[in-house]
Design an enzyme around this catalytic site. Structure first.
Site, PDB file in Angstrom:
ATOM      1  N   GLY A 205      14.611  10.573  39.555  1.00 36.71           N
ATOM      2  CA  GLY A 205      14.316   9.154  40.743  1.00 36.71           C
ATOM      3  C   GLY A 205      13.541   9.774  41.850  1.00 36.71           C
TER       4      GLY A 205
ATOM      5  N   CYS B 237      15.795  24.400  44.686  1.00 37.73           N
ATOM      6  CA  CYS B 237      16.692  23.502  43.819  1.00 37.73           C
ATOM      7  C   CYS B 237      15.974  22.902  42.537  1.00 37.73           C
ATOM      8  CB  CYS B 237      17.676  22.648  44.488  1.00 37.73           C
ATOM      9  SG  CYS B 237      18.655  21.804  43.230  1.00 37.73           S
TER      10      CYS B 237
ATOM     11  N   MET C  41      24.513  16.060  36.236  1.00 45.19           N
ATOM     12  CA  MET C  41      24.294  17.478  36.621  1.00 45.19           C
ATOM     13  C   MET C  41      24.997  18.175  37.898  1.00 45.19           C
ATOM     14  SD  MET C  41      20.629  19.284  37.115  1.00 45.19           S
ATOM     15  CE  MET C  41      20.104  17.891  37.988  1.00 45.19           C
TER      16      MET C  41
ATOM     17  N   CYS D  72      23.714  18.857  49.755  1.00 45.64           N
ATOM     18  CA  CYS D  72      24.756  18.555  49.004  1.00 45.64           C
ATOM     19  C   CYS D  72      26.109  19.481  49.338  1.00 45.64           C
ATOM     20  CB  CYS D  72      24.485  18.461  47.493  1.00 45.64           C
ATOM     21  SG  CYS D  72      26.135  18.039  46.608  1.00 45.64           S
TER      22      CYS D  72
END
Length: 324
Positions: free
Chosen positions: A90, A66, A1, A162
């Site tokens: 995760g 997000c 993704m 990120c």
């Protein structure tokens, strides 16, 4: 993704490296890898909000949005359209089920618990999500990955946002928002320096003020205590334990309850930032969608735009956005 297109380089956001690692894992496990790009939706639903909040002088947490809008909405919808019953991530959290729905629980490893970032998920999202590492420590996950000979078993933990990567935050934000320099003042109104733009500072911040070393004052470090958006003034105080850095209560808006709305006022625990220890508090309803959270002990650096997340033991009840 993939959720970000800008500056897609090994230096800033190593998407190519992540893709290679994912492909290597899939080859070991014998499963197909699919690549999906949500960059447009990320910009529309997450990054535009991020800029809007900084423009207003607040400090948002884009990771929470997000999760709500991309990982557990856009990606979940994508998976369901292709016949999946669940998605698995995760995140270090757990879930439990009762006759009323799904409850979100802290991860078993207190050092890795990520429930703070998932408080905005609803029942539909949680009921279709699996969290297979929630009962494990990070070390156990690495040991399992090493046993399976997965290429990324020792990969460095990802931290921060990120789309900013290794760049300085100020450099990144300046590319999208015009900076408006102004005065730095004490709470008494004395001008002691200049700031580069209120958006670059957050409550409780010490670094980057460039006002140390004054000979006429005690040599205690300076901290951001408040921001006046109207006057474009940054207010600072000296000392890590200055009273102006602490508040007994806060007002939260856009409050979301995961499982059910408790009878209010309600005694619970809360965090105003990730990794903070649970703090005893009382939650009470105010007008419209606003709630007052009163802590048993004053809390340091409560920051507008950040999230306050509510807990009862290991159960994450929900949370909201700090207004003041």
């Amino acid at each position: 993704m993939k959720n970000w297109e800008g500056d897609d380089t090994d230096t800033y956001c190593p998407a190519a490296n992540d893709l290679a690692d994912a492909q290597a894992v899939c080859e070991v496990l014998g499963i197909e890898l699919q690549l999906v790009n949500f960059a447009d939706r990320y910009w529309e639903r997450v990054f535009s909000y991020f800029l809007q909040e900084y423009r207003a002088g607040r400090t948002p947490n884009p990771d929470i949005l997000c999760n709500k809008e991309i990982k557990f909405r856009a990606f979940l919808d994508y998976a369901k359209q292709r016949g999946a019953d669940y998605i698995a991530t995760g995140h270090y959290v757990r879930t439990s089920h009762d006759q009323h729905g799904v409850q979100l629980l802290k991860g078993s490893d207190p050092q890795k618990d990520q429930s703070y970032f998932l408080y905005a998920l609803n029942q539909e999202q949680l009921s279709q999500s699996l969290f297979p590492v929630g009962d494990l420590s990070k070390q156990q996950v690495r040991e399992i990955a090493a046993m399976l000979r997965l290429k990324n078993y020792a990969k460095k933990d990802s931290t921060g946002i990120c789309f900013i990567g290794e760049r300085k935050f100020k450099t990144f934000l300046s590319e999208y928002l015009p900076a408006q320099p102004g005065m730095i003042k004490t709470l008494g109104g004395e001008i002691i320096g200049k700031h580069d733009g209120l958006m670059f500072y957050t409550i409780g911040q010490r670094q980057g003020l460039h006002i140390g070393g004054r000979k006429d004052k005690a040599e205690l470090p300076w901290y951001v205590a408040a921001k006046d958006i109207t006057q474009n003034v940054l207010y600072v105080v000296q000392g890590d334990h200055h009273p102006a850095l602490f508040k007994q209560d806060l007002i939260a808006a856009n409050v979301h309850w995961i499982h059910h709305i408790p009878a209010l006022p309600f005694k619970a625990a809360a965090k105003t930032r990730y990794r903070q220890q649970d703090q005893a508090c009382v939650i009470e309803k105010m007008e419209e969608d606003h709630y007052r959270v009163t802590f048993a002990e004053p809390q340091r650096a409560i920051t507008p735009g950040q999230s306050v997340v509510f807990y009862q033991d290991d159960i994450c009840l929900g949370g909201g956005i700090i207004e003041n």
